[in-house]
Write a protein that holds these residues in place. Structure first.
Motif, PDB file in Angstrom:
ATOM      1  N   ILE A  60       0.766  -1.117   0.038  1.00 11.34           N
ATOM      2  CA  ILE A  60       0.059  -0.129  -0.206  1.00 11.34           C
ATOM      3  C   ILE A  60       0.923   1.266   0.056  1.00 11.34           C
ATOM      4  CG2 ILE A  60      -1.595   1.346   1.135  1.00 11.34           C
ATOM      5  CD1 ILE A  60      -2.887  -1.321   2.491  1.00 11.34           C
ATOM      6  N   ILE A  61       0.517   2.116  -0.857  1.00 14.38           N
ATOM      7  CA  ILE A  61       1.081   3.381  -1.018  1.00 14.38           C
ATOM      8  C   ILE A  61       0.149   4.571  -1.011  1.00 14.38           C
ATOM      9  CG2 ILE A  61       3.233   2.395  -2.059  1.00 14.38           C
ATOM     10  CD1 ILE A  61       2.119   4.078  -4.716  1.00 14.38           C
ATOM     11  N   SER A  62       0.473   5.935  -0.791  1.00 20.88           N
ATOM     12  CA  SER A  62      -0.515   6.923  -0.973  1.00 20.88           C
ATOM     13  C   SER A  62      -0.262   7.798  -2.285  1.00 20.88           C
ATOM     14  CB  SER A  62      -0.290   7.937   0.338  1.00 20.88           C
ATOM     15  OG  SER A  62       0.976   8.516   0.307  1.00 20.88           O
TER      16      SER A  62
ATOM     17  N   ASN B 197      -0.110  -7.857  -5.039  1.00 25.77           N
ATOM     18  CA  ASN B 197      -1.145  -6.690  -5.409  1.00 25.77           C
ATOM     19  C   ASN B 197      -0.618  -5.462  -4.892  1.00 25.77           C
ATOM     20  OD1 ASN B 197      -3.687  -8.370  -6.168  1.00 25.77           O
ATOM     21  ND2 ASN B 197      -2.923  -9.156  -4.139  1.00 25.77           N
ATOM     22  N   LEU B 198      -1.025  -4.359  -5.514  1.00 28.01           N
ATOM     23  CA  LEU B 198      -0.596  -2.987  -5.113  1.00 28.01           C
ATOM     24  C   LEU B 198      -2.002  -2.164  -5.063  1.00 28.01           C
ATOM     25  CD1 LEU B 198       1.255  -0.413  -5.024  1.00 28.01           C
ATOM     26  CD2 LEU B 198       1.076  -0.361  -7.476  1.00 28.01           C
TER      27      LEU B 198
ATOM     28  N   TYR C 276       2.489   8.957 -12.459  1.00 29.84           N
ATOM     29  CA  TYR C 276       1.313   8.772 -11.393  1.00 29.84           C
ATOM     30  C   TYR C 276       0.337   7.919 -12.116  1.00 29.84           C
ATOM     31  CZ  TYR C 276      -2.229   9.843  -7.901  1.00 29.84           C
ATOM     32  OH  TYR C 276      -3.248   9.852  -6.909  1.00 29.84           O
ATOM     33  N   GLU C 277      -0.254   8.496 -13.217  1.00 25.64           N
ATOM     34  CA  GLU C 277      -1.158   7.849 -13.810  1.00 25.64           C
ATOM     35  C   GLU C 277      -0.831   6.192 -14.311  1.00 25.64           C
ATOM     36  OE1 GLU C 277      -4.465   9.064 -14.185  1.00 25.64           O
ATOM     37  OE2 GLU C 277      -3.896  10.785 -13.153  1.00 25.64           O
ATOM     38  N   ARG C 278       0.154   6.168 -14.747  1.00 22.73           N
ATOM     39  CA  ARG C 278       0.570   4.856 -15.190  1.00 22.73           C
ATOM     40  C   ARG C 278       0.474   3.830 -13.848  1.00 22.73           C
ATOM     41  NH1 ARG C 278       4.796   7.294 -17.877  1.00 22.73           N
ATOM     42  NH2 ARG C 278       6.373   6.760 -16.297  1.00 22.73           N
ATOM     43  N   VAL C 279       0.821   4.212 -12.617  1.00 24.81           N
ATOM     44  CA  VAL C 279       0.798   3.671 -11.608  1.00 24.81           C
ATOM     45  C   VAL C 279      -0.588   3.209 -11.288  1.00 24.81           C
ATOM     46  CG1 VAL C 279       1.461   3.535  -8.949  1.00 24.81           C
ATOM     47  CG2 VAL C 279       3.148   4.174 -10.635  1.00 24.81           C
ATOM     48  N   LEU C 280      -1.350   4.329 -11.290  1.00 30.87           N
ATOM     49  CA  LEU C 280      -2.700   4.122 -10.970  1.00 30.87           C
ATOM     50  C   LEU C 280      -3.450   3.091 -11.765  1.00 30.87           C
ATOM     51  CD1 LEU C 280      -4.373   7.636 -10.002  1.00 30.87           C
ATOM     52  CD2 LEU C 280      -3.468   5.940  -8.640  1.00 30.87           C
TER      53      LEU C 280
ATOM     54  N   PHE D 206      -6.122  -1.642  -6.586  1.00 33.89           N
ATOM     55  CA  PHE D 206      -6.969  -1.098  -5.865  1.00 33.89           C
ATOM     56  C   PHE D 206      -6.670   0.519  -5.606  1.00 33.89           C
ATOM     57  CE2 PHE D 206      -8.895   0.763  -2.026  1.00 33.89           C
ATOM     58  CZ  PHE D 206     -10.369   0.265  -2.160  1.00 33.89           C
ATOM     59  N   VAL D 207      -7.562   1.665  -5.922  1.00 34.87           N
ATOM     60  CA  VAL D 207      -7.228   2.757  -5.899  1.00 34.87           C
ATOM     61  C   VAL D 207      -8.535   3.357  -5.327  1.00 34.87           C
ATOM     62  CG1 VAL D 207      -6.751   4.988  -7.140  1.00 34.87           C
ATOM     63  CG2 VAL D 207      -5.805   2.974  -7.786  1.00 34.87           C
TER      64      VAL D 207
END
Length: 182
Positions: free
Chosen positions: A47-49, A73-74, A95-99, A104-105
């Motif tokens: 989990i990251i912010s 999972n991320l 950021y968009e690539r990571v999302l 889960f976002v």
């Protein structure tokens, strides 16, 4: 540990102003090494912010590791809606690539930025939802990760909670290890 949070310095706190800076490579290698150890122990979620710097670099490592560890999972739990609103375009793209790759976002407060308390709420929520914290932080160089570390230490004083902190000394060891391997 089935679920860990990862955090650390933002790029400017490290003097890193390009994605090709050598420090990024070594930070990612340190994270990869630690995640592999945790994966062997049953890690399922990171989990990251979604902060710039260590968090997004860690997300990129998770995304790469999923090729060999499909059970990984991320989750990206932002403190508030549209946190990237004022970022440079290149940072927004990362950021968009990571999302897009995250499993889960969500945003913790479900509102745009209002006040610093949203960061405190994010720290408390993320620590409560995880079994441990992996962070790149050196107490001799204070910075933004100290708030997450303080929250994790409070949790650890009352519950079973693991904190794996890596300093500049640990990064230097990774640099030396990798240079010896070459």
């Amino acid at each position: 540990m089935k679920t860990i949070a990862i955090t650390g310095y933002k790029p400017h706190e490290l003097g890193v102003f390009t994605k090709s800076h050598p420090a990024v490579f070594y930070i990612k290698k340190l994270i990869e090494k630690e995640l592999k150890v945790l994966l062997d122990e049953g890690l399922e979620w990171v989990i990251i912010s979604g902060q710039l710097g260590v968090e997004l670099w860690a997300a990129e490592v998770v995304i790469e590791l999923r090729l060999d560890y499909p059970q990984l999972n991320l989750a990206v739990l932002t403190p508030f809606l549209n946190q990237e609103e004022r970022w440079k375009d290149s940072n927004k793209e990362q950021y968009e690539r990571v999302l897009m790759e995250a499993d889960f976002v969500d945003s913790i407060t479900k509102r745009p930025y209002e006040n610093p308390k949203q960061f405190m709420m994010k720290n408390q929520f993320v620590i409560k939802k995880t079994d441990g914290l992996l962070l790149i932080y050196d107490e001799e160089k204070p910075g933004s990760p100290q708030f997450m570390l303080e929250t994790a230490r409070k949790m650890k004083s009352q519950n079973e909670y693991t904190i794996r902190a890596f300093s500049f000394y640990d990064l230097q060891n990774i640099v030396e290890e990798l240079q010896e391997d070459e």
